[in-house]
Motif scaffolding. Structure first.
Motif, PDB file in Angstrom:
ATOM      1  N   UNK A   7      16.000   2.984   0.482  1.00 22.62           N
ATOM      2  CA  UNK A   7      17.104   3.714  -0.146  1.00 22.62           C
ATOM      3  C   UNK A   7      16.841   4.053  -1.616  1.00 22.62           C
ATOM      4  N   UNK A   8      16.065   3.235  -2.308  1.00 26.60           N
ATOM      5  CA  UNK A   8      15.747   3.528  -3.706  1.00 26.60           C
ATOM      6  C   UNK A   8      14.506   4.376  -3.889  1.00 26.60           C
ATOM      7  N   UNK A   9      13.687   4.477  -2.843  1.00 28.55           N
ATOM      8  CA  UNK A   9      12.448   5.247  -2.862  1.00 28.55           C
ATOM      9  C   UNK A   9      11.507   4.766  -3.972  1.00 28.55           C
ATOM     10  N   UNK A  10      11.220   3.462  -3.951  1.00 23.41           N
ATOM     11  CA  UNK A  10      10.241   2.905  -4.886  1.00 23.41           C
ATOM     12  C   UNK A  10       9.562   1.710  -4.234  1.00 23.41           C
ATOM     13  N   UNK A  11       8.425   1.330  -4.800  1.00 27.63           N
ATOM     14  CA  UNK A  11       7.649   0.196  -4.328  1.00 27.63           C
ATOM     15  C   UNK A  11       7.700  -0.927  -5.362  1.00 27.63           C
ATOM     16  N   UNK A  12       7.493  -2.162  -4.898  1.00 28.77           N
ATOM     17  CA  UNK A  12       7.375  -3.314  -5.798  1.00 28.77           C
ATOM     18  C   UNK A  12       5.952  -3.843  -5.701  1.00 28.77           C
ATOM     19  N   UNK A  13       5.266  -3.881  -6.837  1.00 27.20           N
ATOM     20  CA  UNK A  13       3.870  -4.333  -6.922  1.00 27.20           C
ATOM     21  C   UNK A  13       2.983  -3.658  -5.877  1.00 27.20           C
ATOM     22  N   UNK A  14       3.011  -2.322  -5.791  1.00 23.26           N
ATOM     23  CA  UNK A  14       2.210  -1.655  -4.761  1.00 23.26           C
ATOM     24  C   UNK A  14       0.712  -1.824  -4.997  1.00 23.26           C
ATOM     25  N   UNK A  15      -0.035  -1.889  -3.898  1.00 26.32           N
ATOM     26  CA  UNK A  15      -1.478  -2.098  -3.961  1.00 26.32           C
ATOM     27  C   UNK A  15      -2.240  -0.802  -4.185  1.00 26.32           C
ATOM     28  N   UNK A  16      -1.560   0.342  -4.038  1.00 25.93           N
ATOM     29  CA  UNK A  16      -2.188   1.642  -4.232  1.00 25.93           C
ATOM     30  C   UNK A  16      -1.299   2.488  -5.140  1.00 25.93           C
ATOM     31  N   UNK A  17      -1.854   3.530  -5.752  1.00 25.82           N
ATOM     32  CA  UNK A  17      -1.023   4.393  -6.599  1.00 25.82           C
ATOM     33  C   UNK A  17       0.131   5.018  -5.820  1.00 25.82           C
ATOM     34  N   UNK A  70      -0.838  -9.538 -13.794  1.00 25.47           N
ATOM     35  CA  UNK A  70      -2.059  -9.875 -13.061  1.00 25.47           C
ATOM     36  C   UNK A  70      -2.443  -8.733 -12.126  1.00 25.47           C
ATOM     37  N   UNK A  71      -3.752  -8.521 -11.959  1.00 21.83           N
ATOM     38  CA  UNK A  71      -4.218  -7.305 -11.299  1.00 21.83           C
ATOM     39  C   UNK A  71      -3.943  -7.267  -9.808  1.00 21.83           C
ATOM     40  N   UNK A  72      -3.582  -8.392  -9.185  1.00 15.89           N
ATOM     41  CA  UNK A  72      -3.197  -8.313  -7.778  1.00 15.89           C
ATOM     42  C   UNK A  72      -1.757  -7.833  -7.626  1.00 15.89           C
ATOM     43  N   UNK A  73      -1.054  -7.647  -8.731  1.00 17.60           N
ATOM     44  CA  UNK A  73       0.308  -7.122  -8.726  1.00 17.60           C
ATOM     45  C   UNK A  73       0.423  -5.826  -9.530  1.00 17.60           C
ATOM     46  N   UNK A  74      -0.302  -5.737 -10.633  1.00 19.94           N
ATOM     47  CA  UNK A  74      -0.246  -4.568 -11.515  1.00 19.94           C
ATOM     48  C   UNK A  74      -1.486  -3.709 -11.286  1.00 19.94           C
ATOM     49  N   UNK A  75      -1.317  -2.616 -10.582  1.00 21.87           N
ATOM     50  CA  UNK A  75      -2.422  -1.706 -10.289  1.00 21.87           C
ATOM     51  C   UNK A  75      -2.285  -0.436 -11.134  1.00 21.87           C
ATOM     52  N   UNK A  76      -3.389   0.247 -11.384  1.00 21.45           N
ATOM     53  CA  UNK A  76      -3.329   1.441 -12.235  1.00 21.45           C
ATOM     54  C   UNK A  76      -2.897   2.698 -11.491  1.00 21.45           C
ATOM     55  N   UNK A  77      -2.550   3.728 -12.289  1.00 24.68           N
ATOM     56  CA  UNK A  77      -2.415   5.115 -11.834  1.00 24.68           C
ATOM     57  C   UNK A  77      -1.156   5.402 -11.041  1.00 24.68           C
ATOM     58  N   UNK A  78      -0.088   4.617 -11.231  1.00 20.20           N
ATOM     59  CA  UNK A  78       1.195   4.985 -10.646  1.00 20.20           C
ATOM     60  C   UNK A  78       1.812   6.139 -11.445  1.00 20.20           C
TER      61      UNK A  78
END
Length: 350
Positions: free
Chosen positions: A12-22, A32-40
């Motif tokens: 319903x919000x159309x968002x991801x939490x700690x997504x693994x891909x952009x 930490x990089x297993x939660x914070x990924x680049x290029x969103x």
């Protein structure tokens, strides 16, 4: 909420939490990089987490749009209420509280329940569904007081004054926490840092976390020289003891600060002489205490020993569900190559 190849998705919000891909819109719990990924596209996080992401990724990769949300402040995205509440894991780490049509889901990210002078403490939030980690979800993992582990380190320094003490720590969170614990224990001398730790320690200082006198590990006077920093504490990434860089130090006592040091075989395999059980995750008892505190009838487990935790929750009348999210639980400092200064040719580097 549903699990997708990118990670946890709030439909319903159309968002991801700690997504693994952009993705187009992401909420990030911590740096930490297993939660914070680049290029969103757009990133919502605490101000500290955004600063950490910019430091680690560069301004251009930490989110094309960045929105800082203060703890307790609320925003709405497509009728979904969003708040961030401290998680106690590292500086800026937050749980994500989502309210929609009278129901509440709390996504914990990674968290710990112990006092930490470098970050805000975990705050339990009563909810309908609690999404938790399970890194140390086995009864064998019961962390001792971190202060007692620091005492063991200082005792070793007194016992071996002619040796440097090299402590393997993650660059984000563990390094700064260990420094703060040493200061609380009365260690007021400079603490020496591998170059891979300098930037984040400087950032912590810039964000108001006082760490006391720090210094980079000096280079030997001549190529191949060593014997430096006898009687001193040196912090470095966990893999540094396997590189030529370590030859600079005076017969180092190899230490490691991690909850995994509870496992003797793991410490022995890494050649750790002094294992220090200092964890930035909840232990077995704290995981169960947290689930009881949030009063959620349903608990989803993102990563770790989800089988053991789901079983234990079932015995307590709580519905458990393992999500099996990919790419979680291995912070990159464990396996990533060290910066160039760690290579043999860098013995003459500054």
């Amino acid at each position: 909420m549903r699990v997708t190849p990118q990670g946890l998705y709030c439909a319903p919000g159309d968002f991801f939490i700690d997504p693994a891909r952009p993705v187009a819109r992401a909420i990030v719990t911590h740096g930490h990089s297993d939660h914070a990924r680049p290029d969103h596209g757009a990133v919502l996080a605490s101000a500290e987490t955004l600063a950490i992401m910019r430091t680690r990724m560069g301004e251009g990769r930490a989110g094309r749009e960045q929105q800082a949300l203060r703890p307790g402040e609320a925003v709405t995205q497509n009728s979904v209420g969003i708040r961030l509440v401290p998680a106690g894991h590292v500086l800026g780490s937050c749980q994500v509280v989502l309210d929609w049509q009278g129901s509440r889901i709390v996504v914990s990210g990674d968290y710990k329940r112990r006092a930490d002078p470098t970050c805000a403490p975990f705050e339990p939030v009563v909810c309908d569904v609690f999404v938790t980690e399970a890194t140390f979800a086995l009864p064998v993992f019961r962390h001792p007081p971190a202060e007692a582990e620091i005492t063991r380190l200082l005792d070793s320094l007194r016992l071996f004054p002619d040796r440097a003490h090299l402590v393997g720590v993650y660059a984000l969170g563990k390094a700064q926490r260990l420094i703060a614990l040493l200061r609380q224990a009365g260690w007021d001398r400079p603490i020496y840092l591998h170059g891979a730790l300098l930037a984040l320690c400087e950032l912590y200082e810039g964000l108001g976390v006082r760490l006391g006198p720090l210094a980079p590990v000096p280079s030997p006077a001549k190529r191949g020289g060593g014997g430096l920093l006898a009687g001193e504490i040196v912090l470095a990434p966990p893999s540094a003891e396997a590189t030529a860089w370590v030859r600079r130090l005076a017969e180092p006592v190899v230490c490691a600060a991690s909850g995994w040091m509870r496992v003797r075989q793991r410490a022995k395999a890494r050649g750790v002489e002094l294992p220090l059980i200092v964890s930035d995750h909840a232990d077995w008892d704290e995981l169960l205490e947290t689930v009881a505190a949030v009063q959620a009838p349903e608990v989803w487990v993102t990563h770790g020993r989800d089988d053991a935790l789901v079983h234990a929750l079932g015995l307590r009348g709580v519905r458990g569900r393992a999500l099996h999210l990919l790419g979680r639980g291995e912070e990159e400092e464990d396996a990533a190559p060290l910066p160039a200064e760690a290579a043999p040719a860098a013995e003459t580097a500054g």
